[in-house]
Design a protein around this motif. Structure first.
Motif, PDB file in Angstrom:
ATOM      1  N   SER A 131      -7.967  -2.237   3.608  1.00 45.89           N
ATOM      2  CA  SER A 131      -8.695  -2.890   4.333  1.00 45.89           C
ATOM      3  C   SER A 131      -8.249  -2.304   5.846  1.00 45.89           C
ATOM      4  O   SER A 131      -6.981  -2.236   5.960  1.00 45.89           O
ATOM      5  N   ALA A 132      -9.322  -2.068   6.768  1.00 43.87           N
ATOM      6  CA  ALA A 132      -8.731  -1.892   8.051  1.00 43.87           C
ATOM      7  C   ALA A 132      -8.013  -3.009   8.805  1.00 43.87           C
ATOM      8  O   ALA A 132      -7.352  -2.893   9.753  1.00 43.87           O
ATOM      9  N   ASN A 133      -8.403  -4.198   8.189  1.00 42.36           N
ATOM     10  CA  ASN A 133      -7.888  -5.283   8.837  1.00 42.36           C
ATOM     11  C   ASN A 133      -6.751  -5.902   7.986  1.00 42.36           C
ATOM     12  O   ASN A 133      -6.880  -6.297   6.933  1.00 42.36           O
ATOM     13  N   HIS A 135      -4.630  -8.308   7.895  1.00 43.92           N
ATOM     14  CA  HIS A 135      -4.463  -9.767   7.238  1.00 43.92           C
ATOM     15  C   HIS A 135      -5.742 -10.047   6.621  1.00 43.92           C
ATOM     16  O   HIS A 135      -5.770 -11.382   6.188  1.00 43.92           O
ATOM     17  N   GLU A 136      -6.496  -9.332   6.063  1.00 45.00           N
ATOM     18  CA  GLU A 136      -7.702  -9.484   5.543  1.00 45.00           C
ATOM     19  C   GLU A 136      -7.294 -10.171   4.113  1.00 45.00           C
ATOM     20  O   GLU A 136      -8.026 -11.213   3.454  1.00 45.00           O
ATOM     21  N   GLN A 147       1.356  -2.899   2.063  1.00 45.23           N
ATOM     22  CA  GLN A 147       0.794  -2.370   2.814  1.00 45.23           C
ATOM     23  C   GLN A 147       1.766  -1.191   3.597  1.00 45.23           C
ATOM     24  O   GLN A 147       2.773  -1.325   3.646  1.00 45.23           O
ATOM     25  N   MET A 151       2.420  -2.872  11.108  1.00 42.55           N
ATOM     26  CA  MET A 151       1.426  -3.866  11.556  1.00 42.55           C
ATOM     27  C   MET A 151       1.932  -4.961  12.801  1.00 42.55           C
ATOM     28  O   MET A 151       2.813  -5.263  12.786  1.00 42.55           O
ATOM     29  N   ASP A 153       0.373  -7.727  14.054  1.00 42.57           N
ATOM     30  CA  ASP A 153      -0.792  -8.708  13.929  1.00 42.57           C
ATOM     31  C   ASP A 153       0.045 -10.466  13.716  1.00 42.57           C
ATOM     32  O   ASP A 153       0.938 -10.412  12.857  1.00 42.57           O
ATOM     33  N   SER A 155      -0.902 -12.988  12.840  1.00 39.10           N
ATOM     34  CA  SER A 155      -1.476 -13.956  11.786  1.00 39.10           C
ATOM     35  C   SER A 155      -0.449 -13.608  10.420  1.00 39.10           C
ATOM     36  O   SER A 155      -0.908 -14.209   9.406  1.00 39.10           O
ATOM     37  N   ASN A 197      -7.622   6.719  10.833  1.00 31.35           N
ATOM     38  CA  ASN A 197      -6.883   5.850  11.903  1.00 31.35           C
ATOM     39  C   ASN A 197      -5.444   6.644  12.061  1.00 31.35           C
ATOM     40  O   ASN A 197      -4.845   5.974  12.962  1.00 31.35           O
TER      41      ASN A 197
END
Length: 298
Positions: A131-133, A135-136, A147, A151, A153, A155, A197
């Motif tokens: 996913s592009a997110n 933390h999904e 991953q 990152m 993020d 979270s 990306n």
């Protein structure tokens, strides 16, 4: 006031039959103990304790409330002990989310070996396109996520567990039409197939090639980029692990072999905080050690 706190205070007073002794054991003031008891009696609308200058004894309602407090606080204590045991044992289920193509880099083997070494562990290893997110995976209910990207993020926490080697590839037909580049700078004259990306390709010598946006062909799947490169659409940067057979068969050839791509890190992401279950911490540590000692076609 916090009901569990006042219940614990009430039990101390009943057991010691004394406000002062209860206060000393709880390391709070006698005034605060009195306030806790008053708060309970106000909340329940009942007198819980008979107080004299010499003793403190529970009323009939107080005796019943004592049983309730012992049961409630005992269940909480027992439940917390069970949770603490889970945290400190390498057992239970660990769910892992991993991009499909990274399955070629030993993740499946590493997860199976960890499971074999820890017979009380069960592994749920799910592969899908990333996913592009980043933390999904948490919202989807997974414990950890493999991953390939850096990152930023708050979270999630990411630990580097390995690296993935990439090379530039193109089909013989493409190179026949466009010619093979002889330097990183010469890539600006070529058709470069970009992963979504990605804004640039970094080389081991420190050079960077800025990718043209939009690319002629882009995808979040390295398998799709591989097929586009085989079809002669352009030069793609691909993980070595998914193109060994393609190179051996001659469907793709390496481009700029004297200018290697900088290795890309491989991460395992997990929720922040220092209280991750021991099973999760054990898996993370195992993966980090595993990739240090194994040689896979990366």
């Amino acid at each position: 006031m916090d009901r569990l706190t006042t219940m614990a205070t009430f039990l101390k007073v009943v057991r010691h039959a004394n406000f002062t002794t209860a206060a000393e054991e709880l390391s709070i003031s006698r005034t605060l103990v009195s306030r806790h008891i008053a708060d309970l009696e106000l909340h329940l609308g009942l007198k819980l304790l008979n107080r004299t200058t010499r003793s403190v004894t529970p009323t009939e309602a107080g005796l019943r409330y004592t049983e309730l407090c012992e049961r409630v606080l005992g269940e909480i204590r027992h439940g917390e002990e069970e949770l603490s045991a889970i945290k400190n044992q390498v057992e239970g289920e660990i769910s892992i989310l991993c991009p499909i193509w990274i399955g070629s880099f030993g993740i499946s083997v590493a997860a199976a070996e960890f499971c074999a070494l820890n017979p009380k562990i069960s592994i749920k290893l799910h592969f899908e396109e990333p996913s592009a997110n980043p933390h999904e995976f948490l919202a989807l209910g997974y414990d950890v996520s493999i991953q390939p990207n850096t990152m930023r993020d708050s979270s999630i926490v990411a630990k580097k567990i390995g690296k993935i080697d990439h090379i530039l590839t193109a089909s013989p037909a493409y190179l026949e039409r466009h010619g093979a580049p002889e330097s990183v700078a010469a890539l600006s004259e070529q058709v470069c197939l970009a992963k979504m990306n990605d804004t640039s390709w970094s080389f081991a010598n420190g050079e960077r090639h800025a990718l043209r946006v939009p690319s002629l062909f882009s995808s979040n799947s390295v398998f799709a980029l591989r097929e586009a490169s085989i079809a002669g659409l352009g030069i793609a940067m691909l993980p070595k692990g998914i193109i060994q057979d393609t190179l051996e068969k001659g469907a793709l050839v390496e481009v700029l072999p004297d200018f290697p791509i900088a290795p890309r890190p491989l991460y395992i992401a997990f929720p922040p905080g220092g209280d991750a279950p021991r099973k999760t911490r054990a898996l993370i540590s195992f993966f980090a050690d595993w990739f240090k000692t194994r040689k896979f076609p990366t």
